[in-house]
Scaffold this active site. Sequence first.
Site, short mmCIF file in Angstrom:
data_model
loop_
_atom_site.label_atom_id
_atom_site.label_comp_id
_atom_site.label_asym_id
_atom_site.label_seq_id
_atom_site.Cartn_x
_atom_site.Cartn_y
_atom_site.Cartn_z
N GLU A 293 -18.35 40.10 23.74
CA GLU A 293 -17.37 41.24 24.24
C GLU A 293 -17.26 42.11 22.79
OE1 GLU A 293 -13.81 39.10 25.45
OE2 GLU A 293 -14.63 39.15 27.58
N ASP A 372 -14.47 32.38 32.91
CA ASP A 372 -13.48 32.84 32.15
C ASP A 372 -11.92 32.01 33.03
OD1 ASP A 372 -12.07 33.84 30.24
OD2 ASP A 372 -12.60 35.78 30.41
N GLU A 394 -13.23 24.13 25.28
CA GLU A 394 -12.08 25.13 25.33
C GLU A 394 -11.41 25.17 26.67
OE1 GLU A 394 -13.19 28.85 23.66
OE2 GLU A 394 -11.33 29.75 24.17
N GLU A 400 -3.30 33.39 31.19
CA GLU A 400 -3.82 34.75 31.51
C GLU A 400 -4.17 34.98 33.01
OE1 GLU A 400 -7.41 35.63 29.11
OE2 GLU A 400 -7.73 37.47 30.24
C1 GCU Z 1 -10.95 36.65 28.00
C2 GCU Z 1 -9.60 37.46 27.93
C3 GCU Z 1 -9.92 38.11 25.94
C4 GCU Z 1 -10.48 37.11 25.20
C5 GCU Z 1 -11.85 36.44 25.60
C6 GCU Z 1 -12.42 35.39 24.64
O1 GCU Z 1 -11.87 37.49 28.22
O2 GCU Z 1 -9.48 38.44 28.80
O3 GCU Z 1 -8.82 38.79 25.84
O4 GCU Z 1 -10.82 37.79 23.95
O5 GCU Z 1 -11.39 35.97 27.01
O6 GCU Z 1 -12.00 34.30 24.99
O7 GCU Z 1 -12.90 35.89 23.80
#
Ligand code: GCU
Length: 686
Positions: A293, A372, A394, A400
């Site tokens: 990400e 996720d 994890e 969320e």
């Molecule tokens: C999800 C979440 C993010 C977070 C990511 C992660 O996508 O929405 O906010 O950073 O997980 O686990 O790194």
Amino acid sequence: NHGNEYACWLQYNKIKESAWMEEYKTWCSNLVVVENSEVINSAKAELLRGISSMLGFNPSVLMEPQQKTLIMLGTIGKTDLLDNRINKQEFEHLNPDGYVIKTVTVGEHNRLLLIGKTEKGALYAAFHLLRLMQTRKHLHNLDIIQNPKNPLRMINQWDNMDGSIERGYAGKSIFYENNKITTRLDRIKDYARLLSSVGINAIAINNVNVHQVETKLTTSEFLPDVAKIADIFRAYGIRTFLSINYASPIQIGNLPTADPLEPKVREWWRERVEEIYRYIPDFGGFLVKADSEHRPGPFTYNRNHADGANVIAEALNPFGGLVIWRCFVYNCLQDWRDRSTDRAKAAYDHFKPLDGKFLDNVILQIKNGPMDFQVREPVSPLFGAMENTNQMLEFQITQEYTGQQRHLCYLVPQWKEVLDFDTFAKGEESTVKRIVDGSLFQYSNCGITAVSNIGNDTNWTGHTLAQANLYGYGRLTWDPDLSSEEITDEWVRQTFGHDPLVVEQIGKMLMDSWRIYENYTSPLGIGWMVNPGHHYGPNVDGYEYSVWGTYHYADCHGIGVNRTVKDGTGYTGQYFPPNAQIYESLESCPDELLLFFHHVPYTHRLKSGKTVIQHIYDTHFDGVEQAEGLKQRWTSLKGKIDDARYDSVLKRLNEQIEHAREWRDVINTYFYRKSGIPDEQNRTIY
Ligand code: GCU
């Protein structure tokens, strides 16, 4: 003292029933502690606090066992006083942190022994005794041996230094404000007590997305303050970790590169780590989100994750530190028109080829859910697929995708399913829990971690009943074989007392809540369908034409993602047999995961006998009624729960009902309009 909301399950309320009072008084009037260390002192302090609060007097603390009946707290092998009273061999088979609780009678003398294999074990034994008292268990004839199954029992804070919390739903950070570390260390100490009471022994104190200021947590600018936090956690047996920015050598080291194979970069990490250990001698290590990400990572330099992790692991190794490397790596700039790329496959594709290439003090952290943290996903096929690489699991305690602590969603039953899932990696009984506890492949470092759900709200978790998720998570990391019912019962009694109706009704609310949430949200394992960005509330096409790889592919004929080997993305092939075959075949794929693995017409018949479309309608109508049922259960307890907690939970249950209706109507309407197929029962669909 902020009352029961703040104290969570460590309330130590005054015991009124006289029989219990008498029994506990007999045992708890005298406490012998001869050792003197930080962790033992925490144990002693907690015993004094709990006993005086529950029984209304301060026990005498003695150095010698003069009294007839007393509690003795300590560590095996430290003093003859304890060693003479117990069979030392019992400790040989214990893991570090294990303990024995035993009542022994020699002649006139009754001794309740709380003995740890290590001093941490003694601390856990103290918390265990207090739990026994809070749940009204007899103390005569105790013979308890406890052994934590997982070496690492960890918490990840997604806290930022500006005080915000990524995916936090319970206020601001208790760790940071205004880009500084807080001076309110008392709250951190109470958090340490809560965590330690359920066996947590590690914490990463900043968000895995490490921004500008947080990158400097590893430098002398912040290390003195990080050390203060580590001091608090250390006294409760918890090691402190930091999340790091992979580009740190560039951002704070003024190097032109963060290439892990560049000698200057290697040297830089070594110096950084050395400095950290000067401040925090038992520092746990680093948690790393790299090449994920938009976070930097070794890919920039054409290096793989093993190269990336090992350079840091090398630096940490002399000090016993760990690198916890996350596997949440996928293409987050996908083209929605491209059906061959499958986000669910990404972790396995990236990491499986690197099996055996990581140093021993590296652990791969694998998310629950190959996508996720959705309400329902299959278990990641990466578990068990890397025999020669340490793995840990994890979870996400913060809700969320499961109602953001506005909705009740008790996740312990979900986590149990994941832990009990048989991967067949090494034949039958190759469960996820046996992989991550290290027993299946003899991993040297492993365990379970989870994203915390706490913030600075008075009740820590926003929704008071969400405290149960934090509690249950910790208990499961200690012993994944505990049943959901046992954990639930323990939590309710410690949090709300022993009225049978309270215990029964809250227990049922918790146990049903995950399924209820699933019912009125996204069906049959498809996931998502949430508003983009904040992820709260229904939006079926919210992510459908976006870059994130999270699609449902609904059209007027059908819905679902074809992940078969035969003519789909090939994802099912990542599982060991027989799971691969079970998911591959439409006949054997479990209903609740059907749309995760297959694209089917709305008229496809599930094993339940219903068509997919009728299942969607029915579960959404049922889900709302069940949410209303949660409120009925709660209101039946009026007068049995203090007003503050009663009212705040009621408010959230009302909101949940409103919001469940929104989910029901948006989902049902969407699929009615897409499919044109009416509800068999002619209920209102818009
Ligand atoms: C999800 C979440 C993010 C977070 C990511 C992660 O996508 O929405 O906010 O950073 O997980 O686990 O790194």
